[in-house]
Scaffold this active site. Structure first.
Site, PDB file in Angstrom:
ATOM      1  N   GLY A   1      30.779  32.712  47.413  1.00 26.43           N
ATOM      2  CA  GLY A   1      32.048  32.820  46.462  1.00 26.43           C
ATOM      3  C   GLY A   1      32.349  31.503  45.767  1.00 26.43           C
ATOM      4  O   GLY A   1      31.608  30.578  45.731  1.00 26.43           O
TER       5      GLY A   1
ATOM      6  N   ALA B   1      35.058  37.062  43.148  1.00 29.63           N
ATOM      7  CA  ALA B   1      34.883  37.706  41.877  1.00 29.63           C
ATOM      8  C   ALA B   1      35.968  38.841  41.630  1.00 29.63           C
ATOM      9  O   ALA B   1      36.256  39.327  40.378  1.00 29.63           O
ATOM     10  CB  ALA B   1      33.529  38.681  41.831  1.00 29.63           C
TER      11      ALA B   1
ATOM     12  N   ALA C   1      39.183  38.017  41.949  1.00 26.11           N
ATOM     13  CA  ALA C   1      40.646  37.671  41.482  1.00 26.11           C
ATOM     14  C   ALA C   1      41.019  37.763  40.033  1.00 26.11           C
ATOM     15  O   ALA C   1      40.166  37.883  39.170  1.00 26.11           O
ATOM     16  CB  ALA C   1      40.406  36.072  41.717  1.00 26.11           C
ATOM     17  N   GLN C   2      42.223  38.271  40.015  1.00 25.30           N
ATOM     18  CA  GLN C   2      42.632  38.719  38.777  1.00 25.30           C
ATOM     19  C   GLN C   2      43.615  37.598  38.190  1.00 25.30           C
ATOM     20  O   GLN C   2      43.368  37.229  36.907  1.00 25.30           O
ATOM     21  CB  GLN C   2      43.524  39.979  38.934  1.00 25.30           C
ATOM     22  CG  GLN C   2      42.621  41.115  39.483  1.00 25.30           C
ATOM     23  CD  GLN C   2      43.483  42.411  39.662  1.00 25.30           C
ATOM     24  OE1 GLN C   2      44.849  42.370  39.308  1.00 25.30           O
ATOM     25  NE2 GLN C   2      42.766  43.464  40.104  1.00 25.30           N
ATOM     26  N   GLY C   3      44.482  37.021  38.751  1.00 23.96           N
ATOM     27  CA  GLY C   3      45.545  36.145  38.092  1.00 23.96           C
ATOM     28  C   GLY C   3      45.272  34.914  37.418  1.00 23.96           C
ATOM     29  O   GLY C   3      45.410  34.780  36.287  1.00 23.96           O
ATOM     30  N   GLY C   4      44.448  34.297  38.223  1.00 25.19           N
ATOM     31  CA  GLY C   4      43.792  33.043  37.778  1.00 25.19           C
ATOM     32  C   GLY C   4      43.843  32.001  38.698  1.00 25.19           C
ATOM     33  O   GLY C   4      44.067  32.067  39.976  1.00 25.19           O
TER      34      GLY C   4
ATOM     35  N   ARG D   1      55.763  36.357  47.525  1.00 23.40           N
ATOM     36  CA  ARG D   1      54.910  37.625  48.072  1.00 23.40           C
ATOM     37  C   ARG D   1      55.431  38.425  49.097  1.00 23.40           C
ATOM     38  O   ARG D   1      55.482  39.374  49.348  1.00 23.40           O
ATOM     39  CB  ARG D   1      53.442  37.296  48.091  1.00 23.40           C
ATOM     40  CG  ARG D   1      52.685  37.070  46.912  1.00 23.40           C
ATOM     41  CD  ARG D   1      51.277  37.431  46.864  1.00 23.40           C
ATOM     42  NE  ARG D   1      50.742  37.146  45.485  1.00 23.40           N
ATOM     43  CZ  ARG D   1      49.619  36.599  45.118  1.00 23.40           C
ATOM     44  NH1 ARG D   1      48.727  36.221  46.133  1.00 23.40           N
ATOM     45  NH2 ARG D   1      49.261  36.619  43.898  1.00 23.40           N
TER      46      ARG D   1
ATOM     47  N   GLU E   1      38.329  30.070  52.012  1.00 27.71           N
ATOM     48  CA  GLU E   1      39.562  30.968  52.817  1.00 27.71           C
ATOM     49  C   GLU E   1      39.317  31.023  54.135  1.00 27.71           C
ATOM     50  O   GLU E   1      40.225  31.037  54.968  1.00 27.71           O
ATOM     51  CB  GLU E   1      39.339  32.401  52.344  1.00 27.71           C
ATOM     52  CG  GLU E   1      40.880  33.329  52.733  1.00 27.71           C
ATOM     53  CD  GLU E   1      40.997  34.414  52.024  1.00 27.71           C
ATOM     54  OE1 GLU E   1      40.437  34.635  50.883  1.00 27.71           O
ATOM     55  OE2 GLU E   1      41.618  35.395  52.629  1.00 27.71           O
TER      56      GLU E   1
ATOM     57  N   SER F   1      44.211  29.510  45.499  1.00 23.94           N
ATOM     58  CA  SER F   1      43.267  29.692  46.473  1.00 23.94           C
ATOM     59  C   SER F   1      41.843  29.393  45.759  1.00 23.94           C
ATOM     60  O   SER F   1      41.153  28.733  46.343  1.00 23.94           O
ATOM     61  CB  SER F   1      43.245  31.063  47.310  1.00 23.94           C
ATOM     62  OG  SER F   1      43.430  32.106  46.684  1.00 23.94           O
TER      63      SER F   1
HETATM   64  C1  LIG Z   1      41.632  41.227  44.672  1.00 29.52           C
HETATM   65  C2  LIG Z   1      41.998  39.819  44.868  1.00 29.52           C
HETATM   66  C3  LIG Z   1      42.464  38.993  43.779  1.00 29.52           C
HETATM   67  C4  LIG Z   1      42.935  37.628  44.002  1.00 29.52           C
HETATM   68  N1  LIG Z   1      43.332  37.073  43.014  1.00 29.52           N
HETATM   69  C5  LIG Z   1      43.411  35.666  42.992  1.00 29.52           C
HETATM   70  C6  LIG Z   1      43.796  34.965  42.179  1.00 29.52           C
HETATM   71  O1  LIG Z   1      44.127  35.232  41.020  1.00 29.52           O
HETATM   72  N2  LIG Z   1      44.123  33.589  42.060  1.00 29.52           N
HETATM   73  C7  LIG Z   1      43.793  33.071  43.478  1.00 29.52           C
HETATM   74  O2  LIG Z   1      43.607  31.623  43.354  1.00 29.52           O
HETATM   75  N3  LIG Z   1      43.291  33.614  44.321  1.00 29.52           N
HETATM   76  C8  LIG Z   1      42.927  34.859  44.305  1.00 29.52           C
HETATM   77  N4  LIG Z   1      42.770  35.602  45.452  1.00 29.52           N
HETATM   78  C9  LIG Z   1      42.221  35.008  46.528  1.00 29.52           C
HETATM   79  C10 LIG Z   1      40.899  34.230  46.322  1.00 29.52           C
HETATM   80  O3  LIG Z   1      40.047  35.042  45.435  1.00 29.52           O
HETATM   81  C11 LIG Z   1      40.199  34.098  47.469  1.00 29.52           C
HETATM   82  O4  LIG Z   1      40.803  33.577  48.401  1.00 29.52           O
HETATM   83  C12 LIG Z   1      38.758  33.113  47.341  1.00 29.52           C
HETATM   84  O5  LIG Z   1      38.175  33.654  46.088  1.00 29.52           O
HETATM   85  C13 LIG Z   1      38.114  32.991  48.492  1.00 29.52           C
HETATM   86  O6  LIG Z   1      36.973  32.418  48.084  1.00 29.52           O
HETATM   87  P1  LIG Z   1      35.643  32.097  49.186  1.00 29.52           P
HETATM   88  O7  LIG Z   1      34.615  31.290  48.623  1.00 29.52           O
HETATM   89  O8  LIG Z   1      36.329  31.207  50.175  1.00 29.52           O
HETATM   90  O9  LIG Z   1      35.160  33.334  49.748  1.00 29.52           O
HETATM   91  P2  LIG Z   1      34.714  34.767  48.886  1.00 29.52           P
HETATM   92  O10 LIG Z   1      34.851  34.573  47.431  1.00 29.52           O
HETATM   93  O11 LIG Z   1      35.280  35.799  49.797  1.00 29.52           O
HETATM   94  O12 LIG Z   1      33.196  34.787  49.178  1.00 29.52           O
HETATM   95  C14 LIG Z   1      32.626  34.932  50.642  1.00 29.52           C
HETATM   96  C15 LIG Z   1      31.188  34.570  50.600  1.00 29.52           C
HETATM   97  O13 LIG Z   1      30.587  34.638  51.858  1.00 29.52           O
HETATM   98  C16 LIG Z   1      29.730  35.717  52.028  1.00 29.52           C
HETATM   99  N5  LIG Z   1      29.786  35.829  53.534  1.00 29.52           N
HETATM  100  C17 LIG Z   1      30.609  36.474  54.518  1.00 29.52           C
HETATM  101  N6  LIG Z   1      30.308  36.535  55.754  1.00 29.52           N
HETATM  102  C18 LIG Z   1      28.743  36.278  55.816  1.00 29.52           C
HETATM  103  C19 LIG Z   1      27.899  36.468  56.715  1.00 29.52           C
HETATM  104  N7  LIG Z   1      27.948  36.668  58.038  1.00 29.52           N
HETATM  105  N8  LIG Z   1      26.516  36.038  56.086  1.00 29.52           N
HETATM  106  C20 LIG Z   1      26.140  35.821  55.018  1.00 29.52           C
HETATM  107  N9  LIG Z   1      27.156  35.524  53.966  1.00 29.52           N
HETATM  108  C21 LIG Z   1      28.497  35.804  54.452  1.00 29.52           C
HETATM  109  C22 LIG Z   1      29.817  36.681  51.232  1.00 29.52           C
HETATM  110  O14 LIG Z   1      28.889  37.629  50.924  1.00 29.52           O
HETATM  111  C23 LIG Z   1      30.567  35.948  49.864  1.00 29.52           C
HETATM  112  O15 LIG Z   1      29.383  35.589  49.345  1.00 29.52           O
HETATM  113  C24 LIG Z   1      42.444  37.144  45.151  1.00 29.52           C
HETATM  114  C25 LIG Z   1      41.806  37.840  46.204  1.00 29.52           C
HETATM  115  C26 LIG Z   1      41.526  39.269  46.006  1.00 29.52           C
HETATM  116  C27 LIG Z   1      40.837  39.860  47.199  1.00 29.52           C
END
Ligand SMILES: Cc1cc2nc3c(=O)[nH]c(=O)nc-3n(C[C@H](O)[C@H](O)[C@H](O)COP(=O)(O)OP(=O)(O)OC[C@H]3O[C@@H](n4cnc5c(N)ncnc54)[C@H](O)[C@@H]3O)c2cc1C
Length: 483
Positions: A14, A44, A46-49, A277, A359, A375
């Site tokens: 992510g 992927a 995320a909508q708002g930005g 929220r 996260e 986030s």
């Molecule tokens: C529908 C939605 C809309 C959102 N809109 C917004 C927005 O507009 N603006 C904003 O700031 N935030 C938004 N958020 C929150 C934000 O998208 C997330 O908090 C942020 O993208 C998290 O990023 P990350 O890289 O920490 O985790 P993620 O993007 O969830 O990536 C996690 C990665 O870890 C991998 N993974 C997990 N466990 C394992 C494992 N055991 N072994 C191997 N790989 C693993 C997954 O395959 C993935 O590749 C939104 C969230 C959602 C669900």
């Protein structure tokens, strides 16, 4: 003879994992995740930005104040100041990586408005397809970067330990083959825990497995009780991972209604439909519980749905609902975990060799409730900070000698997992009280030997029970006032 230094292993594809891996250049990185194409990431979806004070009438200090207010001042204030002051630079960096943010007719970046923000400061791409745009651009960069070796078919289910220090990972690939990989450092960027709940906006893989891994290596956790519930997902019966209906629609004028046509947010909060929220999510939760439904009426939102809200439009049309002509049935959903592996500003977990970012980590920046669109910003800025730190650290060749491994262990059987999700949803959702939490905890204790998810849920429930007053997203209907 000196042993070759193993790569840094980053778990997660992510925004946090990709940015960390890019910032590590030229240090060799092995990036492991479950799907190459970015699917399965919350990023992927995320909508708002992404929030940044870019308007001349706005400032990082105002952004910081809104962040602290949303977080009920439970935030790490120094992290908040840093995040908000660096936000404009993060937008510049993302543009340099190839993200094409949406612009006004005058060529300036279009700034949207979301709940809890007192200024328009949400930069977005492809209308409500911001996450896809970010992940695509960063993924492309990572694929072009010779220091990153990428495996997109790996489930990491264990950590290698030499003494108390993490020195690698155990994984299973999609063909069921087990691999052990040594690492100069391991970065967990595995996302949140939304999929542990019966109704979530998260992808199914956001199940807390990285959090469970960190715990198995002895990492401390922080603030596990703080789970953010988004007020509006498309209410489709019987579906676990629901399409989000972006808050930006309410920013553009959409209003929430109850079953009998009453305005849900009237007299609830000075910001009305754009209240924080947790406030809106509780109101929608109560309406769904008491009257059976809640609705978002977006018919008055100005045209150009295909350009501004293509993701929402497509999700609604797929369910036979045309949001331009009829109200959208909505439900709250588990959306974001403010708690996680306790990490300092640089992602250190306290376990040598183990780092956490995005996260899965809790640096305290979001406090008790995350401000919308902060986030992705955290993922970018903390990922850069951690990657740069690791790139300049003296990551010595791992000492030789035997290692052991610790892991998540078995998963709950499917029917048990579904029961656990429902239990968390009903007892540790937008509203909580002691009896429900205690009963859920008893069930989790009884299931603890059957799967790691029960042990993780147990920790969330214990944290929710021990905070007896309401704070931010943690709302106790039986709250006692703090002393
Ligand atoms: C529908 C939605 C809309 C959102 N809109 C917004 C927005 O507009 N603006 C904003 O700031 N935030 C938004 N958020 C929150 C934000 O998208 C997330 O908090 C942020 O993208 C998290 O990023 P990350 O890289 O920490 O985790 P993620 O993007 O969830 O990536 C996690 C990665 O870890 C991998 N993974 C997990 N466990 C394992 C494992 N055991 N072994 C191997 N790989 C693993 C997954 O395959 C993935 O590749 C939104 C969230 C959602 C669900």
């Amino acid at each position: 003879m000196t042993r070759a230094r193993p790569p840094v292993v980053v778990v997660g594809g992510g925004v946090a994992g990709l940015t960390t891996a890019l910032a590590l250049a030229p240090t060799p990185v092995r990036l492991l995740c479950r799907a190459h194409d970015g699917s399965g990431t919350a990023s992927a979806l995320a909508q708002g930005g992404i929030a940044a004070a870019l308007d001349p009438s706005d400032s990082p200090a105002m952004h910081a104040l809104d962040t602290l207010t949303a977080g009920a001042h439970h935030n790490n204030a120094a992290m908040v100041q840093w995040l908000c002051s660096q936000a404009p630079a993060a937008i510049g960096w993302l543009q340099a990586q190839g993200v094409a943010f949406d612009r006004n007719a005058d060529g300036h970046l279009h700034l949207g408005r979301e709940g809890g923000h007192l200024a328009a400061r949400i930069v977005h791409a492809g209308g409500d397809a911001s996450g896809v745009a970010l992940v695509q651009a960063l993924r492309q960069r990572a694929q072009q970067s010779s220091h990153i070796q990428w495996r997109g078919d790996m489930d990491v289910d264990g950590l290698l330990l030499r003494g108390d220090a993490v020195c690698g990972v155990c994984t299973h690939d999609t063909r069921g083959h087990r691999h052990e990989m040594e690492a100069a450092a391991v970065v967990l960027a595995t996302g949140g825990i939304g999929a542990l709940y019966a109704r979530t906006s998260n992808p199914p893989g956001a199940d807390g497995s990285g959090l469970a891994l960190g715990m198995s290596a002895g990492a401390r956790t922080r603030d596990l009780e703080f789970v953010q519930f988004h007020p509006t997902a498309l209410n489709v019966a019987g579906v676990h991972c629901l399409p989000l209906i972006t808050e930006a629609l309410r920013g553009a004028g959409a209003r929430l209604y109850g079953a009998t046509g009453q305005l849900l947010m009237a007299d609830q909060h000075p910001l009305g439909d754009l209240a924080p929220r947790d406030v809106v999510a509780r109101r929608v939760w109560q309406a769904c519980r008491d009257d059976g439904s809640a609705w978002l009426d977006a018919r008055e939102v100005d045209g150009e749905w295909e350009r501004r809200f293509p993701t929402v439009l497509a999700a609604c049309l797929a369910e036979g609902i045309d949001p331009r002509l009829q109200p959208i049935p909505v439900t709250p959903v588990a959306h974001f975990h403010m708690g996680g592996i306790a990490a300092d500003a640089d992602g250190r977990t306290g376990v040598p060799g183990l780092y956490a970012v995005g996260e899965v980590a809790c640096s305290g920046v979001h406090g008790a409730n995350r401000l919308a669109s902060n986030s992705l910003l955290e993922g970018v800025l903390c990922g850069q900070r951690l990657g740069l730190m690791l790139a300049t650290m003296d990551l010595r060749a791992a000492s030789s000698g035997p290692y052991r491994w610790v892991g998540r262990a078995a998963s709950l059987p499917q029917s048990r997992l579904e029961a656990l999700r429902m239990l968390l949803w009903q007892t540790a959702g937008p509203e909580r009280e002691a009896t429900g939490l205690q009963n859920a905890l008893k069930a989790c204790l009884a299931w603890a030997d059957e799967g790691w998810q029960a042990r993780l849920a147990q920790r969330v429930l214990e944290a929710a029970l021990s905070r007896t007053h309401s704070l931010g997203a943690h709302y106790r209907t039986d709250a006692v006032m703090p002393a």
